[in-house]
Write a protein that holds these residues in place. Structure first.
Motif, mmCIF file in Angstrom:
data_model
loop_
_atom_site.group_PDB
_atom_site.id
_atom_site.type_symbol
_atom_site.label_atom_id
_atom_site.label_comp_id
_atom_site.label_asym_id
_atom_site.label_seq_id
_atom_site.Cartn_x
_atom_site.Cartn_y
_atom_site.Cartn_z
ATOM 1 N N GLU A 107 134.450 78.548 9.064
ATOM 2 C CA GLU A 107 134.100 77.897 7.796
ATOM 3 C C GLU A 107 135.350 77.322 7.122
ATOM 4 O O GLU A 107 135.355 76.160 6.691
ATOM 5 C CB GLU A 107 133.426 78.922 6.886
ATOM 6 C CG GLU A 107 133.150 78.435 5.480
ATOM 7 C CD GLU A 107 132.630 79.549 4.597
ATOM 8 O OE1 GLU A 107 132.111 79.210 3.528
ATOM 9 O OE2 GLU A 107 132.751 80.746 4.940
ATOM 10 N N ALA A 156 136.644 74.311 9.057
ATOM 11 C CA ALA A 156 135.812 73.122 8.842
ATOM 12 C C ALA A 156 136.031 72.536 7.448
ATOM 13 O O ALA A 156 136.117 71.313 7.289
ATOM 14 C CB ALA A 156 134.339 73.471 9.045
ATOM 15 N N VAL A 183 128.966 71.954 5.704
ATOM 16 C CA VAL A 183 129.415 73.261 6.190
ATOM 17 C C VAL A 183 128.661 74.381 5.473
ATOM 18 O O VAL A 183 128.154 75.315 6.103
ATOM 19 C CB VAL A 183 130.943 73.425 5.991
ATOM 20 C CG1 VAL A 183 131.387 74.845 6.284
ATOM 21 C CG2 VAL A 183 131.704 72.432 6.850
ATOM 22 N N LYS A 192 125.939 77.093 7.006
ATOM 23 C CA LYS A 192 126.162 78.531 6.837
ATOM 24 C C LYS A 192 124.968 79.176 6.132
ATOM 25 O O LYS A 192 124.509 80.241 6.528
ATOM 26 C CB LYS A 192 127.441 78.775 6.038
ATOM 27 C CG LYS A 192 127.755 80.246 5.872
ATOM 28 C CD LYS A 192 129.025 80.459 5.080
ATOM 29 C CE LYS A 192 129.287 81.958 4.918
ATOM 30 N NZ LYS A 192 130.405 82.228 4.051
#
Length: 183
Positions: free
Chosen positions: A120, A123, A139, A143
């Protein structure tokens, strides 16, 4: 040695300190105390890099470090410092939560959090360096969708929110340090 070089060196030191704290992730007792001290130390070194980066930005000296190295180190900082800082935030949140009877040996309600957090932060900082801040929404949406079924548990939801905020702030902070050092 100019101010920008010193700030860059401090950022590299913060990456090394926080990377060593990652090896102590999930440990209890005295190792957890060492991990927390390493995390705080990396944060203080990062603060020093930030202050020196601001001083370097205001000076008229030529840059001392190639741009690609500054970008790479800012990404490494965001990725490596985020894990230990997030664990420290979890520890502080659970320690001060009087409503929750959590044992030290209780497993985390969200499995794979360390690796998800690393990806994460990578990104997020990559989308910022690519000048595509909208990528942060992508992102976070991926998630959230991936963890959706696990978020019915209140403890898991709390951990998800704390971890996500910590990761986003550290990724943005790593990017910001890099921008400051790029001048």
């Amino acid at each position: 040695m100019n101010v920008a070089w010193t700030a860059w060196s401090l950022l590299v030191l913060a990456v090394l300190i926080s990377s060593s704290a990652i090896f102590l992730a999930g440990s209890n007792g005295s190792r957890a105390k060492v991990r927390n001290l390493l995390t705080i130390g990396a944060g203080l070194v990062s603060l020093g890099a930030l202050i020196l980066g601001l001083l370097a930005k205001s000076s008229d000296l030529p840059p001392a470090v190639p741009d690609v190295l500054i970008i790479a180190v800012s990404v490494l900082f965001a990725v490596s410092f985020g894990g230990p800082l997030t664990e420290l935030i979890f520890h502080l949140a659970w320690r001060h939560d009087q409503r929750q009877d959590r044992q030290k040996t209780d497993p985390s309600p969200l499995r794979g959090g360390l690796w998800i957090g690393l990806l994460e932060r990578t990104a997020i900082v990559a989308t910022l360096w690519a000048d595509w801040p909208e990528g942060i929404a992508v992102v976070l949406a991926v998630k959230g969708l991936g963890r959706f079924s696990e978020l019915k548990n209140h403890q898991a939801a709390e951990q998800f929110i704390l971890g996500t905020f910590a990761s986003c702030l550290i990724a943005a902070g790593g990017y910001g340090l890099g921008v400051l050092l790029l001048r």
